[in-house]
Design an enzyme around this catalytic site. Structure first.
Site, mmCIF file in Angstrom:
data_model
loop_
_atom_site.group_PDB
_atom_site.id
_atom_site.type_symbol
_atom_site.label_atom_id
_atom_site.label_comp_id
_atom_site.label_asym_id
_atom_site.label_seq_id
_atom_site.Cartn_x
_atom_site.Cartn_y
_atom_site.Cartn_z
ATOM 1 N N HIS A 67 -34.287 67.393 89.361
ATOM 2 C CA HIS A 67 -35.546 67.572 90.088
ATOM 3 C C HIS A 67 -36.607 68.206 89.186
ATOM 4 O O HIS A 67 -37.532 67.534 88.776
ATOM 5 C CB HIS A 67 -35.373 68.358 91.389
ATOM 6 C CG HIS A 67 -34.393 67.755 92.329
ATOM 7 N ND1 HIS A 67 -34.522 66.481 92.827
ATOM 8 C CD2 HIS A 67 -33.227 68.247 92.857
ATOM 9 C CE1 HIS A 67 -33.501 66.208 93.614
ATOM 10 N NE2 HIS A 67 -32.694 67.260 93.647
ATOM 11 N N ASP A 87 -29.484 60.525 94.402
ATOM 12 C CA ASP A 87 -29.345 61.786 95.121
ATOM 13 C C ASP A 87 -28.762 61.616 96.520
ATOM 14 O O ASP A 87 -27.582 61.375 96.672
ATOM 15 C CB ASP A 87 -30.709 62.486 95.147
ATOM 16 C CG ASP A 87 -30.608 63.977 95.477
ATOM 17 O OD1 ASP A 87 -29.496 64.450 95.758
ATOM 18 O OD2 ASP A 87 -31.634 64.663 95.443
#
Length: 531
Positions: A330, A381
């Site tokens: 991220h 993810d």
């Protein structure tokens, strides 16, 4: 590598186009040996007695690498797409100082990552080992159907109820077995998770994740490494799956050669500093990859500042925990100084744009990372969508929305001023720099991040690749020069026709051999889980 004269054991794949050296070329064959290694890219008229496999009207590209996956979260798709009621916030917002109110940063206002996380916990606490196997197979099947040949699985489900299974790595082995059944390579990134957060009460829904002592975590990690290295697992019956705490253990013998391990401290909120030092030091000594959630949410950043007086990236940098082995997942809420820290250490960033937009996390500052030569790889993810090319294009598209301009990530390409682009020409006859950069994120950078043997099509690399149908409506009419742009920005997932891992087909004509069984088992799981 076998000699070129020994052609009887070689396989030559003959597509219409092969993507190599940053461009598509005609008239080439990809030749691999029985071990699944690329021997050469040869002109078709130079072939001898190699076994030929014709891929008519196909473009062949290196397999994509999914660097960040939580496979079990595939069960959540479509279940969280509504605005939740105003429930009490249970995330790790920093505690107020001197009785003042904490800064919310929109993390606990309305629906957010934190409210989504509570719904994720409700599923995670109810999944049996067999359920995790079925959910993982479904996620991995989707990856395979979309041209992904290797995955980095950020695995943090360890226990049933805080008490370990007889084999503390049972659930990791179920995930590994699922990848092997589908045919994907897998880097099992075993997660270290110790607490709910800074000055935060334990959350009973996190009990499956927690190994509070780093020595316990490292012991279980090393045991799993040994089992995978040996390619053996103590099983009661081959191919069985454990449905209860003391059930039969999965057989990982068939999957071990395509499996390797890495270390994954979950985040600064879930792993206190001394634990973090212990785990990453061990990983560096063992030359293991390190992946970690970093600066995904403003609350994580402010909580870290309150606990340590430093942001997450500053903490990692000043403690000497960043390195070329480190991938920050991220890394959205960062400063220019933090980006420089990644650049100086050689660390990478893994962006997960489809999840980040789904959860309202924010936009990865990809332009600033690329300006400082920080490589970016990609992950799917939470699996709200599994399409790595979609993640690639959203890396660019999110910036276009922010900056109100186009081709933001063409940071190394000259501006076209002579108007030739209006006629389809590109500078020096090159394919789009933006498309090439984004495709590298999905292939070359992903392979580096998780230690996969593919990423490019060249001798000595693994024969991991996928094909797209050149007559698919989504890319039909593309020229040689703009085909990569068409694939990166426009291709339909239905255009992927063949997927090959280590020289062995796992998807043919757009279908996986065990696709029906995987879908049926997963559909039954969803009915049990949500009815």
């Amino acid at each position: 590598m076998p000699s070129e004269e020994n052609t009887d054991s070689l396989i030559a794949w003959l597509p219409g186009l092969i993507f190599t050296g940053g461009r598509f070329e005609r008239g080439l064959a990809l030749v691999c040996d029985s071990s699944g290694t690329i021997v050469k890219l040869a002109r078709v008229d130079e072939l001898k007695d190699e076994k030929r496999i014709n891929l008519t009207n196909r473009a062949l590209l290196p397999g994509m690498v999914n660097s960040h996956s939580h496979a079990f979260q595939r069960v959540l798709r479509g279940r969280t797409e509504y605005r939740s009621l105003s429930a009490p916030f249970r995330g790790e917002v920093p505690r107020a100082r001197s009785g003042s109110s904490p800064t919310l940063n929109n993390d606990n206002a309305g629906d957010s990552f934190w409210t989504w996380r509570e719904m994720m916990y409700s599923a995670a606490t109810r999944l049996t080992p067999a359920d995790i196997y079925d959910a993982s197979r479904m996620a991995f099947l989707e990856m395979a159907l979309h041209g992904i040949t290797a995955v980095g699985e950020f695995h943090y489900l360890h226990h049933p109820d805080g008490t370990p299974y007889d084999d503390p790595n049972l659930l990791a082995k179920e995930v590994i077995r699922a990848a092997g059944d589908v045919g994907l390579r897998i880097a099992l990134l075993r997660v270290a998770y110790a607490r709910a957060g800074f000055q935060t009460e334990p959350n009973p829904r996190q009990v499956r994740f927690i190994e509070s002592d780093p020595e316990i975590y490292l012991k279980n990690l090393e045991t799993l490494i040994a089992d995978v290295t040996r390619g053996t697992s103590p099983t009661v019956s081959e191919g069985s799956s454990a449905d209860d705490k003391n059930g039969a253990l999965p057989d990982i013998r068939a999957t071990a050669p395509s499996t390797w391990l890495g270390v994954a401290p979950h985040s600064v909120r879930a792993v206190p500093l001394e634990y973090l030092r212990t785990v990453i030091t061990h990983a560096n000594q063992r030359d293991l990859l390190v992946h970690m959630h970093v600066a995904e949410q403003p609350a994580e950043v402010s909580g870290c500042v309150e606990e340590y007086g430093r942001s997450p990236v500053a903490l990692l940098q000043t403690e000497g925990l960043l390195s070329e082995q480190f991938t920050a997942v991220h890394a959205i809420h960062v400063t220019p100084k933090a980006i420089s820290s990644f650049a100086q250490s050689g660390a990478m960033v893994c962006a997960c744009p489809t999840t980040e937009r789904n959860l309202g996390d924010g936009v990865v500052p990809a332009e600033e990372y690329f300006k400082q030569d920080v490589p970016i790889c990609l992950g799917t993810d939470s699996h709200a969508q599994i399409d790595l090319l979609e993640d690639a294009r959203e890396l660019e598209y999110h910036l276009r929305l922010q900056k109100l301009e186009r081709a933001v990530l063409s940071v190394r390409s000259p501006t076209v001023r002579d108007g030739s682009a209006l006629n389809g020409a590109l500078p020096d006859g090159r394919a789009s720099d933006t498309a090439r950069l984004l495709f590298e994120c999905a292939t070359v950078n992903g392979a580096r991040s998780i230690g996969a043997p593919g990423g490019t099509l060249e001798p000595g690399k693994a024969a991991d690749f996928f094909t797209v149908a050149l007559d698919d409506p989504s890319i039909a009419g593309a020229s040689l020069d703009d085909l990569l742009s068409s694939i990166v920005f426009s291709v339909s997932r239905a255009a992927v026709r063949e997927v090959v891992v280590s020289g062995k087909p796992i998807v043919s004509a757009g279908r996986h051999l065990i696709q029906e069984e995987i879908v049926e088992r997963f559909s039954e799981l969803q009915k049990r889980l949500w009815s």
